[in-house]
Design a protein around this motif. Structure first.
Motif, PDB file in Angstrom:
ATOM      1  N   GLY A  16      42.009  43.524  39.369  1.00 51.67           N
ATOM      2  CA  GLY A  16      41.941  42.142  38.889  1.00 51.67           C
ATOM      3  C   GLY A  16      40.576  41.796  38.333  1.00 51.67           C
ATOM      4  O   GLY A  16      40.459  41.100  37.321  1.00 51.67           O
ATOM      5  N   ALA A  17      39.523  42.302  38.972  1.00 54.47           N
ATOM      6  CA  ALA A  17      38.162  42.051  38.488  1.00 54.47           C
ATOM      7  C   ALA A  17      37.957  42.698  37.115  1.00 54.47           C
ATOM      8  O   ALA A  17      37.271  42.136  36.257  1.00 54.47           O
ATOM      9  CB  ALA A  17      37.132  42.580  39.482  1.00 54.47           C
ATOM     10  N   ALA A  18      38.569  43.854  36.908  1.00 52.41           N
ATOM     11  CA  ALA A  18      38.456  44.516  35.604  1.00 52.41           C
ATOM     12  C   ALA A  18      39.138  43.694  34.512  1.00 52.41           C
ATOM     13  O   ALA A  18      38.705  43.702  33.361  1.00 52.41           O
ATOM     14  CB  ALA A  18      39.059  45.920  35.665  1.00 52.41           C
ATOM     15  N   TRP A  19      40.170  42.959  34.874  1.00 50.03           N
ATOM     16  CA  TRP A  19      40.909  42.133  33.902  1.00 50.03           C
ATOM     17  C   TRP A  19      40.316  40.737  33.745  1.00 50.03           C
ATOM     18  O   TRP A  19      40.756  39.975  32.891  1.00 50.03           O
ATOM     19  CB  TRP A  19      42.368  41.995  34.336  1.00 50.03           C
ATOM     20  N   ILE A  20      39.331  40.361  34.556  1.00 45.34           N
ATOM     21  CA  ILE A  20      38.853  38.976  34.596  1.00 45.34           C
ATOM     22  C   ILE A  20      38.364  38.488  33.232  1.00 45.34           C
ATOM     23  O   ILE A  20      38.466  37.316  32.914  1.00 45.34           O
ATOM     24  CB  ILE A  20      37.784  38.765  35.698  1.00 45.34           C
ATOM     25  N   ASP A  21      37.856  39.405  32.407  1.00 43.75           N
ATOM     26  CA  ASP A  21      37.411  39.008  31.066  1.00 43.75           C
ATOM     27  C   ASP A  21      38.501  39.209  30.015  1.00 43.75           C
ATOM     28  O   ASP A  21      38.262  39.063  28.821  1.00 43.75           O
ATOM     29  CB  ASP A  21      36.139  39.762  30.667  1.00 43.75           C
ATOM     30  N   GLY A  22      39.727  39.542  30.468  1.00 44.58           N
ATOM     31  CA  GLY A  22      40.867  39.677  29.561  1.00 44.58           C
ATOM     32  C   GLY A  22      41.049  41.068  28.980  1.00 44.58           C
ATOM     33  O   GLY A  22      42.050  41.338  28.327  1.00 44.58           O
ATOM     34  N   VAL A  23      40.091  41.958  29.208  1.00 41.76           N
ATOM     35  CA  VAL A  23      40.151  43.312  28.658  1.00 41.76           C
ATOM     36  C   VAL A  23      39.644  44.297  29.705  1.00 41.76           C
ATOM     37  O   VAL A  23      38.607  44.068  30.317  1.00 41.76           O
ATOM     38  CB  VAL A  23      39.263  43.433  27.393  1.00 41.76           C
ATOM     39  N   MET A  24      40.375  45.391  29.879  1.00 42.45           N
ATOM     40  CA  MET A  24      39.884  46.438  30.765  1.00 42.45           C
ATOM     41  C   MET A  24      39.156  47.463  29.900  1.00 42.45           C
ATOM     42  O   MET A  24      39.751  48.077  29.020  1.00 42.45           O
ATOM     43  CB  MET A  24      41.017  47.108  31.542  1.00 42.45           C
ATOM     44  N   LYS A  58      46.438  38.296  35.971  1.00 44.36           N
ATOM     45  CA  LYS A  58      45.965  36.965  35.568  1.00 44.36           C
ATOM     46  C   LYS A  58      44.879  36.501  36.540  1.00 44.36           C
ATOM     47  O   LYS A  58      44.921  36.833  37.724  1.00 44.36           O
ATOM     48  CB  LYS A  58      47.123  35.959  35.570  1.00 44.36           C
ATOM     49  N   PRO A  59      43.918  35.703  36.068  1.00 47.34           N
ATOM     50  CA  PRO A  59      42.841  35.227  36.944  1.00 47.34           C
ATOM     51  C   PRO A  59      43.333  34.543  38.222  1.00 47.34           C
ATOM     52  O   PRO A  59      42.784  34.771  39.299  1.00 47.34           O
ATOM     53  CB  PRO A  59      42.060  34.258  36.061  1.00 47.34           C
ATOM     54  N   ASP A  60      44.372  33.703  38.118  1.00 48.63           N
ATOM     55  CA  ASP A  60      44.886  33.019  39.311  1.00 48.63           C
ATOM     56  C   ASP A  60      45.393  34.017  40.346  1.00 48.63           C
ATOM     57  O   ASP A  60      45.174  33.842  41.550  1.00 48.63           O
ATOM     58  CB  ASP A  60      46.018  32.056  38.948  1.00 48.63           C
ATOM     59  N   GLU A  61      46.072  35.043  39.862  1.00 48.65           N
ATOM     60  CA  GLU A  61      46.590  36.085  40.747  1.00 48.65           C
ATOM     61  C   GLU A  61      45.425  36.822  41.425  1.00 48.65           C
ATOM     62  O   GLU A  61      45.443  37.072  42.623  1.00 48.65           O
ATOM     63  CB  GLU A  61      47.432  37.056  39.917  1.00 48.65           C
ATOM     64  N   GLY A  88      29.963  47.165  41.576  1.00 48.86           N
ATOM     65  CA  GLY A  88      30.048  48.545  41.095  1.00 48.86           C
ATOM     66  C   GLY A  88      30.988  48.675  39.928  1.00 48.86           C
ATOM     67  O   GLY A  88      30.688  49.351  38.932  1.00 48.86           O
ATOM     68  N   LEU A  89      32.122  48.006  40.003  1.00 48.43           N
ATOM     69  CA  LEU A  89      33.084  48.018  38.897  1.00 48.43           C
ATOM     70  C   LEU A  89      32.524  47.296  37.679  1.00 48.43           C
ATOM     71  O   LEU A  89      32.549  47.817  36.565  1.00 48.43           O
ATOM     72  CB  LEU A  89      34.396  47.364  39.316  1.00 48.43           C
ATOM     73  N   ILE A  90      32.006  46.108  37.895  1.00 49.46           N
ATOM     74  CA  ILE A  90      31.519  45.286  36.781  1.00 49.46           C
ATOM     75  C   ILE A  90      30.399  45.987  36.019  1.00 49.46           C
ATOM     76  O   ILE A  90      30.362  45.951  34.792  1.00 49.46           O
ATOM     77  CB  ILE A  90      31.075  43.894  37.286  1.00 49.46           C
ATOM     78  N   TYR A  91      29.504  46.632  36.733  1.00 49.40           N
ATOM     79  CA  TYR A  91      28.379  47.293  36.079  1.00 49.40           C
ATOM     80  C   TYR A  91      28.726  48.684  35.555  1.00 49.40           C
ATOM     81  O   TYR A  91      27.896  49.317  34.904  1.00 49.40           O
ATOM     82  CB  TYR A  91      27.175  47.365  37.022  1.00 49.40           C
ATOM     83  N   SER A  92      29.950  49.157  35.801  1.00 53.32           N
ATOM     84  CA  SER A  92      30.329  50.512  35.382  1.00 53.32           C
ATOM     85  C   SER A  92      30.338  50.689  33.867  1.00 53.32           C
ATOM     86  O   SER A  92      30.127  51.790  33.371  1.00 53.32           O
ATOM     87  CB  SER A  92      31.703  50.898  35.949  1.00 53.32           C
ATOM     88  N   GLU A  99      32.709  36.025  31.994  1.00 56.08           N
ATOM     89  CA  GLU A  99      33.703  35.839  33.049  1.00 56.08           C
ATOM     90  C   GLU A  99      33.342  36.651  34.287  1.00 56.08           C
ATOM     91  O   GLU A  99      33.561  36.220  35.415  1.00 56.08           O
ATOM     92  CB  GLU A  99      35.103  36.224  32.563  1.00 56.08           C
ATOM     93  N   GLU A 100      32.797  37.838  34.075  1.00 55.12           N
ATOM     94  CA  GLU A 100      32.400  38.687  35.196  1.00 55.12           C
ATOM     95  C   GLU A 100      31.210  38.083  35.940  1.00 55.12           C
ATOM     96  O   GLU A 100      31.154  38.108  37.169  1.00 55.12           O
ATOM     97  CB  GLU A 100      32.072  40.099  34.704  1.00 55.12           C
ATOM     98  N   ALA A 101      30.273  37.513  35.208  1.00 56.41           N
ATOM     99  CA  ALA A 101      29.127  36.847  35.834  1.00 56.41           C
ATOM    100  C   ALA A 101      29.592  35.639  36.640  1.00 56.41           C
ATOM    101  O   ALA A 101      29.120  35.403  37.761  1.00 56.41           O
ATOM    102  CB  ALA A 101      28.115  36.428  34.769  1.00 56.41           C
ATOM    103  N   LYS A 102      30.545  34.887  36.088  1.00 55.98           N
ATOM    104  CA  LYS A 102      31.100  33.741  36.810  1.00 55.98           C
ATOM    105  C   LYS A 102      31.785  34.196  38.093  1.00 55.98           C
ATOM    106  O   LYS A 102      31.666  33.552  39.132  1.00 55.98           O
ATOM    107  CB  LYS A 102      32.094  32.978  35.931  1.00 55.98           C
ATOM    108  N   LEU A 103      32.500  35.312  37.993  1.00 53.33           N
ATOM    109  CA  LEU A 103      33.173  35.862  39.167  1.00 53.33           C
ATOM    110  C   LEU A 103      32.155  36.199  40.251  1.00 53.33           C
ATOM    111  O   LEU A 103      32.330  35.828  41.416  1.00 53.33           O
ATOM    112  CB  LEU A 103      33.970  37.116  38.786  1.00 53.33           C
ATOM    113  N   LEU A 104      31.097  36.893  39.892  1.00 58.09           N
ATOM    114  CA  LEU A 104      30.070  37.245  40.874  1.00 58.09           C
ATOM    115  C   LEU A 104      29.448  35.992  41.480  1.00 58.09           C
ATOM    116  O   LEU A 104      29.181  35.941  42.685  1.00 58.09           O
ATOM    117  CB  LEU A 104      28.996  38.136  40.252  1.00 58.09           C
TER     118      LEU A 104
END
Length: 138
Positions: A16-24, A58-61, A88-92, A99-104
């Motif tokens: 889900g974190a990988a999808w948070i910005d809409g693209v893996m 989806k972000p809600d999920e 670790g995933l986000i910085y990979s 969106e990833e920064a907001k998540l963190l």
């Protein structure tokens, strides 16, 4: 003790974190598949559709999974481990999307909130009430 369900939950959160910005990203995909293989759940029927991008998270999920994983009163250690794992995933991929920064930031806020003793929480509420009262008086 780490259970199969907690491992699955953690891998779902990572997906889900990988999808948070809409693209893996390709690097995220590689990272996730490595983790799933390492944990022995790459072929798990529950994980496979998300892992191989047959279904987008989806972000809600995603945030629901985080809430279910941490519960209502997460410990310091649980929050820190989740933040480190997701970081670790986000910085990979070498980039941090907005969106990833907001998540963190949200995860850090959960961590900070779980660190607050009840006395501090009560004190902050009293301070807010006092400030409102002063504003009304002026």
């Amino acid at each position: 003790m780490i259970t199969d369900s907690s491992v699955k939950s953690l891998v779902k959160i990572l997906i889900g974190a990988a999808w948070i910005d809409g693209v893996m990203q390709a690097e995220e995909r590689q990272y996730l598949r490595h983790i799933a293989e390492e944990k022995g759940i790459a072929n798990d029927p529950e994980i496979k559709p998300w892992l191989y991008e047959l279904v987008q998270v989806k972000p809600d999920e995603f945030y629901q999974w985080v809430h279910e994983y941490l519960g209502d009163r997460p410990s310091n250690e649980e929050c820190e481990n989740l933040i480190q794992t997701i970081s670790g995933l986000i910085y990979s991929d070498g980039e941090v999307a907005t969106e990833e920064a907001k998540l963190l930031n949200k995860l850090m806020k959960i961590h900070e909130d779980s660190n607050q003793p009840i006395a501090n929480t009560v004190l902050k509420q009293v301070q807010k009430l006092y400030r409102r009262w002063v504003e009304v008086q002026n």
